[in-house]
Design a protein around this motif. Structure first.
Motif, mmCIF file in Angstrom:
data_model
loop_
_atom_site.group_PDB
_atom_site.id
_atom_site.type_symbol
_atom_site.label_atom_id
_atom_site.label_comp_id
_atom_site.label_asym_id
_atom_site.label_seq_id
_atom_site.Cartn_x
_atom_site.Cartn_y
_atom_site.Cartn_z
ATOM 1 N N GLN A 1 3.516 2.064 -5.641
ATOM 2 C CA GLN A 1 3.016 2.534 -4.355
ATOM 3 C C GLN A 1 1.514 2.350 -4.184
ATOM 4 N N HIS A 2 0.847 1.790 -5.169
ATOM 5 C CA HIS A 2 -0.594 1.515 -5.093
ATOM 6 C C HIS A 2 -1.381 2.806 -4.808
ATOM 7 N N THR A 3 -1.073 3.839 -5.550
ATOM 8 C CA THR A 3 -1.769 5.109 -5.391
ATOM 9 C C THR A 3 -1.810 5.818 -6.734
ATOM 10 N N LEU A 4 -2.859 6.578 -6.946
ATOM 11 C CA LEU A 4 -3.006 7.358 -8.170
ATOM 12 C C LEU A 4 -2.656 8.825 -7.972
ATOM 13 N N ARG A 5 -2.194 9.186 -6.801
ATOM 14 C CA ARG A 5 -1.924 10.597 -6.508
ATOM 15 C C ARG A 5 -0.872 11.205 -7.433
ATOM 16 N N ARG A 9 5.658 4.932 -10.515
ATOM 17 C CA ARG A 9 5.557 5.163 -9.061
ATOM 18 C C ARG A 9 4.152 4.859 -8.553
ATOM 19 N N SER A 10 3.149 5.213 -9.316
ATOM 20 C CA SER A 10 1.778 4.911 -8.903
ATOM 21 C C SER A 10 1.564 3.403 -8.826
ATOM 22 N N TRP A 11 2.142 2.665 -9.754
ATOM 23 C CA TRP A 11 2.014 1.209 -9.760
ATOM 24 C C TRP A 11 2.707 0.596 -8.554
ATOM 25 N N LEU A 71 8.083 16.716 -10.007
ATOM 26 C CA LEU A 71 8.914 15.661 -9.444
ATOM 27 C C LEU A 71 9.409 16.051 -8.058
ATOM 28 N N ALA A 72 9.763 17.321 -7.884
ATOM 29 C CA ALA A 72 10.168 17.797 -6.553
ATOM 30 C C ALA A 72 8.980 17.858 -5.606
ATOM 31 N N TYR A 73 7.823 18.210 -6.123
ATOM 32 C CA TYR A 73 6.623 18.300 -5.285
ATOM 33 C C TYR A 73 6.229 16.938 -4.732
ATOM 34 N N LEU A 74 6.424 15.882 -5.522
ATOM 35 C CA LEU A 74 6.035 14.528 -5.117
ATOM 36 C C LEU A 74 7.198 13.732 -4.532
ATOM 37 N N GLU A 110 0.840 -1.193 0.000
ATOM 38 C CA GLU A 110 0.000 0.000 0.000
ATOM 39 C C GLU A 110 0.883 1.253 0.000
ATOM 40 N N ARG A 111 0.231 2.419 -0.016
ATOM 41 C CA ARG A 111 0.970 3.672 -0.056
ATOM 42 C C ARG A 111 1.920 3.767 1.139
#
Length: 343
Positions: free
Chosen positions: A110-114, A106-108, A175-178, A22-23
């Motif tokens: 970390q299991h998140t769509l953020r 990264r979404s794949w 990229l820096a924000y995330l 999970e995330r």
């Protein structure tokens, strides 16, 4: 016969995604702090000052014309080929594809769509704000300037602010924000600022933008990045809705087929409600020992004999006439038959 459903490529992707963790808990969502609000206000004031300086044809416009007459692409012609490739880092199409591929991975994991949703929101804000400013101010670029020393505002152009610079700030700044850690966020912020400013100066070198266009584009992209935490609740709601929609779709595909409706006019048989007597009978039957199954009622009782052992029975009502002169085959002495004719 029940057959196993063949998995599609989308099913395999979802199965792979479900096996990932999970995330991560250490990834924090940026908030609109007081420090960020102060930076947003200062950048907005800088944005307004640049626009006002160009509108009144101040020293900034004179600097634009001086740089344009300097013709950097002729002064440093040896780096022209490198700048032609470097300016691609500010084009919206190639940069959005590269950054979306990284954030999709990264979404794949970390299991998140953020990450993908944050990129989509930032690019949407970029298209709306920068596009509206370009069309609203209508400034012409250096290659299409008509009057020397003028601001070239309101003439139907779409050059102010610089879209290349603003796009570089947003696509590399996301990229820096995330980033996962504060240290990575600081390093990536500095790298994205240098990259976006270099993209803006590359457009000045090539003669496609004024210097003031680059400054305003840099401020426009920075405003979007500073305002992005205000949209985090919207991103979270969109992520929850998309995951709920995915789960509902998967459950609908994996569920059983609906029952066929009864024909119109057919009587509906309702199951009677069990009474206390039925409950006692069911309990007595459950507690009694198991009985051997009974033979079907259409079979004759007793042991079953073979066909050769059965006694032949003459069928009743035969049409054959009786013969009194016949005797049983294999019986005693046969009687003499009368002879016909003379003797």
């Amino acid at each position: 016969m029940c057959t196993e459903r063949k998995l599609t490529r989308l099913d395999r992707v979802f199965a792979r995604l479900d096996r990932e963790p999970e995330r991560p808990a250490h990834i924090d969502v940026p908030r609109m702090t007081r420090h960020r609000i102060v930076l947003f206000s200062a950048t907005l004031a800088f944005y307004g000052a640049i626009v006002w300086a160009v509108v009144i044809t101040s020293w900034l416009v004179r600097l634009d014309w001086q740089v344009m007459f300097f013709r950097p692409y002729q002064q440093w012609a040896e780096i022209h080929a490198f700048v032609d490739y470097y300016v691609v880092l500010g084009q919206r199409g190639p940069t959005a594809v590269m950054v979306a591929a990284w954030l999709g991975w990264r979404s794949w994991r970390q299991h998140t769509l953020r990450p993908l949703l944050a990129l989509g929101v930032s690019l949407l804000l970029l298209n709306i704000t920068v596009g509206a400013a370009k069309l609203g101010m209508g400034r012409l670029g250096p290659h299409y300037a008509t009057t020397i020393g003028s601001s070239e505002m309101g003439l139907g152009g779409d050059i102010f602010p610089s879209g290349h610079t603003a796009n570089a700030v947003v696509t590399w700044g996301i990229l820096a924000y995330l980033a996962s850690t504060p240290r990575a966020r600081r390093w990536l912020s500095a790298l994205s600022a240098v990259t976006s400013l270099g993209v803006g100066l590359s457009t000045v070198y090539l003669g496609t933008h004024w210097l003031s266009d680059v400054l305003l584009g840099w401020a426009a992209g920075l405003l979007i990045m500073l305002a992005l935490p205000w949209f985090e609740p919207l991103i979270a709601r969109a992520e929850t809705w998309l995951f709920d929609l995915r789960d509902h779709w998967r459950a609908r595909r994996a569920g059983s087929l609906p029952l066929a409706p009864a024909p119109v006019g057919a009587p509906v048989q309702l199951k009677p409600r069990p009474t206390a007597v039925d409950d006692e009978a069911a309990a007595r039957e459950a507690s009694s020992p198991a009985r051997s199954p009974r033979a079907p009622v259409y079979l004759a009782p007793g042991p079953h004999t073979a066909r050769a052992e059965r006694t032949p029975v003459t069928p009743a009502g035969t049409r054959r006439p009786p013969h009194t002169d016949r005797i049983t085959r294999g019986g005693g002495t046969q009687a003499a038959r009368p002879l016909t004719g003379g003797g």
